[in-house]
Design a protein around this motif. Structure first.
Motif, PDB file in Angstrom:
ATOM      1  N   GLU A 225      -8.785   4.812  20.355  1.00  0.00           N
ATOM      2  CA  GLU A 225      -7.430   5.150  20.079  1.00  0.00           C
ATOM      3  C   GLU A 225      -7.192   6.352  19.432  1.00  0.00           C
ATOM      4  O   GLU A 225      -5.878   6.882  19.730  1.00  0.00           O
ATOM      5  CB  GLU A 225      -7.152   3.943  18.925  1.00  0.00           C
ATOM      6  CG  GLU A 225      -7.127   2.615  19.312  1.00  0.00           C
ATOM      7  CD  GLU A 225      -7.224   1.436  18.123  1.00  0.00           C
ATOM      8  OE1 GLU A 225      -6.904   1.862  17.039  1.00  0.00           O
ATOM      9  OE2 GLU A 225      -6.994   0.326  18.435  1.00  0.00           O
ATOM     10  N   LEU A 226      -8.099   6.908  19.005  1.00  0.00           N
ATOM     11  CA  LEU A 226      -7.939   8.531  18.203  1.00  0.00           C
ATOM     12  C   LEU A 226      -7.697   9.408  19.435  1.00  0.00           C
ATOM     13  O   LEU A 226      -6.984  10.228  19.492  1.00  0.00           O
ATOM     14  CB  LEU A 226      -9.109   8.856  17.526  1.00  0.00           C
ATOM     15  CG  LEU A 226      -9.083   9.794  16.313  1.00  0.00           C
ATOM     16  CD1 LEU A 226      -7.972   9.387  15.331  1.00  0.00           C
ATOM     17  CD2 LEU A 226     -10.458  10.113  15.775  1.00  0.00           C
ATOM     18  N   TYR A 227      -8.503   9.210  20.420  1.00  0.00           N
ATOM     19  CA  TYR A 227      -8.386  10.150  21.642  1.00  0.00           C
ATOM     20  C   TYR A 227      -7.257  10.022  22.352  1.00  0.00           C
ATOM     21  O   TYR A 227      -6.602  11.069  22.606  1.00  0.00           O
ATOM     22  CB  TYR A 227      -9.741   9.637  22.621  1.00  0.00           C
ATOM     23  CG  TYR A 227      -9.813  10.249  23.840  1.00  0.00           C
ATOM     24  CD1 TYR A 227      -9.646  11.866  23.878  1.00  0.00           C
ATOM     25  CD2 TYR A 227      -9.562   9.632  25.011  1.00  0.00           C
ATOM     26  CE1 TYR A 227      -9.359  12.345  25.034  1.00  0.00           C
ATOM     27  CE2 TYR A 227      -9.510  10.092  26.407  1.00  0.00           C
ATOM     28  CZ  TYR A 227      -9.354  11.699  26.302  1.00  0.00           C
ATOM     29  OH  TYR A 227      -9.582  12.396  27.436  1.00  0.00           O
ATOM     30  N   PHE A 228      -6.564   8.606  22.375  1.00  0.00           N
ATOM     31  CA  PHE A 228      -5.297   8.654  22.791  1.00  0.00           C
ATOM     32  C   PHE A 228      -4.198   9.356  22.145  1.00  0.00           C
ATOM     33  O   PHE A 228      -3.306   9.790  22.494  1.00  0.00           O
ATOM     34  CB  PHE A 228      -4.956   7.035  23.122  1.00  0.00           C
ATOM     35  CG  PHE A 228      -5.620   6.488  24.360  1.00  0.00           C
ATOM     36  CD1 PHE A 228      -5.939   7.185  25.563  1.00  0.00           C
ATOM     37  CD2 PHE A 228      -6.025   5.199  24.279  1.00  0.00           C
ATOM     38  CE1 PHE A 228      -6.577   6.711  26.754  1.00  0.00           C
ATOM     39  CE2 PHE A 228      -6.798   4.667  25.472  1.00  0.00           C
ATOM     40  CZ  PHE A 228      -6.977   5.587  26.650  1.00  0.00           C
ATOM     41  N   GLU A 229      -4.524   9.197  20.828  1.00  0.00           N
ATOM     42  CA  GLU A 229      -3.254   9.612  19.884  1.00  0.00           C
ATOM     43  C   GLU A 229      -3.419  11.122  20.101  1.00  0.00           C
ATOM     44  O   GLU A 229      -2.454  11.639  19.775  1.00  0.00           O
ATOM     45  CB  GLU A 229      -3.651   9.135  18.592  1.00  0.00           C
ATOM     46  CG  GLU A 229      -2.843   9.565  17.429  1.00  0.00           C
ATOM     47  CD  GLU A 229      -3.290   9.010  15.915  1.00  0.00           C
ATOM     48  OE1 GLU A 229      -3.119   9.847  14.932  1.00  0.00           O
ATOM     49  OE2 GLU A 229      -3.749   7.962  16.021  1.00  0.00           O
ATOM     50  N   LYS A 230      -4.743  11.740  19.943  1.00  0.00           N
ATOM     51  CA  LYS A 230      -4.929  13.230  19.795  1.00  0.00           C
ATOM     52  C   LYS A 230      -5.047  13.936  21.005  1.00  0.00           C
ATOM     53  O   LYS A 230      -4.704  15.107  21.292  1.00  0.00           O
ATOM     54  CB  LYS A 230      -5.842  13.789  18.636  1.00  0.00           C
ATOM     55  CG  LYS A 230      -5.578  13.067  17.368  1.00  0.00           C
ATOM     56  CD  LYS A 230      -6.647  13.865  16.342  1.00  0.00           C
ATOM     57  CE  LYS A 230      -8.187  13.710  17.199  1.00  0.00           C
ATOM     58  NZ  LYS A 230      -8.979  14.349  16.086  1.00  0.00           N
ATOM     59  N   GLY A 231      -5.592  13.174  22.057  1.00  0.00           N
ATOM     60  CA  GLY A 231      -5.960  13.603  23.273  1.00  0.00           C
ATOM     61  C   GLY A 231      -7.205  14.681  23.130  1.00  0.00           C
ATOM     62  O   GLY A 231      -7.606  15.327  24.120  1.00  0.00           O
TER      63      GLY A 231
END
Length: 709
Positions: A225-231
């Motif tokens: 989720e964090l990766y999708f949010e920040k890239g």
């Protein structure tokens, strides 16, 4: 001596095929940590881990070793292991107490057979694994090929954290895609410079960095989720993801190293400290009754013995892991397996052959104590009043057997004690004293394992021994029924001997009907100690033979069954019907009826189409797929009956039934044919009839031996 709490202790086992550089890497790690001021080498016979005489002589590791060091506020217990499957017990024992594995791959050889075998053990224990591609300074080094083989063998969870620049004799740089930096090493190794990644490598480094992030995020929903949010994930987030994935045995990060030049070892040690799990973070240890043991400093004291070692001038040492609580000098602990109370008089931290006395060790740590009076490998010791027994290490069955005997009279007891000591140190060795074969048999794991046993007996225990092929424990039975009336009569002045028995024998098999046409007065069903059954029917009517003589008749039959008429082997699966006989009021006695029973059985047996049986073992062969055809051709020459052949990843699993008489030669053929890339396990399964020609040959040989006695 600094005390380390449970959060600052790391236990790492180094594993890999022989020659992958485990012992050399430990030297570099100890040098980096400042424990030694000069790195030893295998050739100079001065490494910390390989200190035994035989390892110096052969230039190879044959035993697991414990070496502890300190690094940036952490204590790291390093466990060096052999690379040969012959010493699986040493490897498995060390793995059992480790909380992380560092598997070395030889950059010039790729994934070797020893690596595949060890990987299976790691999978079984769900051990967190780091991969280190070593010997990148070798002129035949091929990092990309090694990584592709690792992915083919271990799966796509193999992920690059580092890759080399200038691999080969000029190797001097490593690109780290976790923290996106270049490590540039001096010519002779040591502390590197941290430099920006060269522009020529930026595209590749960014791609591998992105692959690492995606692999980490793919195993953790929160990070995904964090990766999708920040890239993006920052370094700390990536380390946290790697930490959790290692514990779950889901990601296998790859590092680069030249152990010989001391390049890359410090970075691996830093990763062990910062990312690899400690014992308290790993899944809880389980007891044999399914309960879980919390790895906590505040829990009840419990230790697990994983290794015993006897050393000249020191005595017997027990190596242990503290599962819970703290172990202190003076503690009295109960051995759950034996019930004995053991007093802990010494506790040592271990650095190869060097032992440093300490007052206590805490949960998660590994150490040693002077050998306890009645404690063995796989025993759990705990504080009084508790009942804790940890699930034991399951060691593989032996695949190689050899008979041993001393060449000097009067050394029998000394040899017996030496063999006992070998088993205490290596539970994969099994000693069988066979009254049946009149041999002492060593069961072990191959010719190399046997070579080490022989070396120890001769050099360590100062014994002169000979090895020879073990005799085959054949069995004898019958294929048809026969009956006879046998009279034993002996008169030599005074009371004589007289007994007459009428007896029928026939083959016994499970589920056969009761005999017809006889008045059955009694039945005994005897499960024979050597396998099979004897069924005995008393069908005597009218008191032709007094009941008090029946035990003597049975005794005579059993005596002959322990030395069959064909080859002197045990007899099995026979049904005896005693249906008539005669007595003499004066001359009949126990000895007479024992003799009559024995001779009647013997003569009947010879008339009943006797058959010799040989033992068959159920074997499982694991081999690379491309070698399957050659193995199948070879196994047929050893009279094997193939049961199945199935694919298992990169391997083929062949199961078959193999005569014990062919086991040794087959094992040697398999090792030679596959260059050690295949292995097999064996377990006794059943007996089968030998061919007519073989039976004739064996019976003839037995008769010649009997004539010489």
């Amino acid at each position: 001596m600094a005390n380390f709490d449970i959060k600052h202790i790391k236990n790492v086992v180094l594993v890999g095929h022989t020659g992958s550089g485990k012992t050399t890497l430990i030297e570099s790690m100890l040098f980096e940590a400042g424990l030694i001021n000069r790195r030893g080498s295998i050739l100079e016979k001065n490494t910390v881990a390989d200190y035994s005489d035989i390892e110096h002589e052969k230039g190879k590791s044959f035993f697991s070793k414990l070496v502890n060091t300190k690094w940036r506020g952490y204590k790291i217990n390093l466990l060096d292991t052999p690379g040969y499957d012959d010493f699986a017990g040493e490897i498995i024992g060390a793995m059992r107490v480790a909380d992380c594995g560092l598997m070395l791959l030889n950059a010039s050889m790729g994934v070797e057979v020893g690596t595949d075998i060890i990987w299976e053990y790691a999978n079984e224990y769900k051990l967190p694994i780091l991969l280190a591609v070593n010997q990148l300074d070798n002129e035949k080094s091929d990092f990309d090929k090694t990584i592709q083989e690792a992915k083919d063998h271990f799966g796509q969870s193999v992920v690059i954290v580092q890759y080399p620049l200038n691999q080969g004799p000029e190797f001097d740089a490593i690109v780290d895609v976790l923290n996106m930096v270049l490590y540039k090493y001096p010519k002779n190794g040591g502390k590197p410079e941290k430099l920006p990644i060269p522009q020529t490598e930026t595209e590749k480094a960014n791609r591998l960095h992105q692959e690492l992030i995606e692999t980490i995020a793919g195993n953790d929903e929160t990070l995904m989720e964090l990766y999708f949010e920040k890239g993006e994930l920052n370094e700390d987030e990536m380390k946290l993801g790697l930490h959790h994935s290692l514990i779950k045995h889901e990601i296998f990060p790859v590092f680069c190293v030249s152990a010989k030049k001391n390049m890359g070892s410090g970075r691996i040690m830093g990763f062990i400290d910062n990312v690899c799990p400690s014992a308290y973070e790993m899944p809880k240890q389980k007891t044999i009754d399914g309960k879980e043991i919390e790895c906590s400093e505040n829990g009840p004291t419990a230790i697990f013995i994983y290794k015993n070692l006897s050393e000249p001038h020191i005595g017997d040492l027990s190596f242990f892991k503290v599962l819970s609580g703290k172990i202190k000098v003076g503690d009295e602990l109960t051995n759950e397996n034996t019930g004995q109370v053991e007093r802990i008089n010494q506790i040592y931290e271990v650095e190869g052959s060097k032992r440093t006395a300490v007052n206590e060790l805490t949960a998660g740590d590994i150490g040693a104590t002077l050998k306890l009076k009645d404690t063995h490998i796989n025993n759990t010791l705990h504080e009084k009043g508790k009942h804790i027994e940890i699930t034991p290490i399951i060691f593989p069955n032996s695949t190689y057997s050899i008979a041993v005997e001393g060449t000097k009279k009067g050394e029998e007891e000394k040899l017996s004690m030496a063999l006992h000591q070998l088993v205490e140190e290596d539970p994969t060795i099994r000693i069988e004293v066979s009254p049946e074969l009149n041999q002492t048999i060593i069961h072990c794991h191959g010719e190399l394992h046997l070579a080490i046993i022989k070396w120890k007996l001769e050099k360590q225990f100062k014994l002169s021994v000979e090895f020879r092929s073990p005799k085959i424990p054949y069995r004898e039975t019958i294929q048809k029924s026969a009956e006879i009336t046998y009279r034993h009569k002996k008169q030599s002045g005074g009371s004589g001997q007289f007994a007459e028995v009428a007896m029928k024998i026939e083959p016994w098999y499970e589920g056969m009907e009761e005999p017809k046409g006889y008045n059955i007065r009694g039945k005994e069903e005897i499960n024979l100690a050597w396998g099979g059954k004897l069924i005995y029917y008393n069908c005597i009517v009218g008191g032709a033979i007094d009941t008090r003589f029946h035990p003597s008749i049975m005794k005579g039959i059993m005596e002959k069954m322990t030395k069959g008429p064909l080859t002197g082997s045990y007899v099995r699966d026979v049904r005896v019907i005693l249906y008539d006989g005669k007595m003499h009021p004066v001359d009949s006695n126990d000895l007479a009826f024992k003799t009559a029973g024995m001779m009647a059985f013997k003569e009947n047996f010879v008339k009943a189409d006797p058959q010799l049986l040989e033992p068959f073992y159920h074997i499982k062969i694991q081999a690379p797929e491309e070698l399957t055809g050659a193995i199948m051709s070879n196994i047929q020459t050893h009279r094997a009956n193939v049961e199945s052949m199935d694919a298992e990843g990169q391997f083929t699993l062949i199961t078959a039934f193999l005569p014990f008489a062919e086991m040794q030669e087959f094992g040697s053929d398999l090792r030679s044919l596959t260059q050690g890339r295949a292995r097999f396990t064996a377990k006794f399964d059943h007996y089968e009839s030998v061919s007519f020609d073989m039976q004739k040959k064996l019976v003839s040989e037995f008769k010649k031996e009997e004539e010489l006695v």
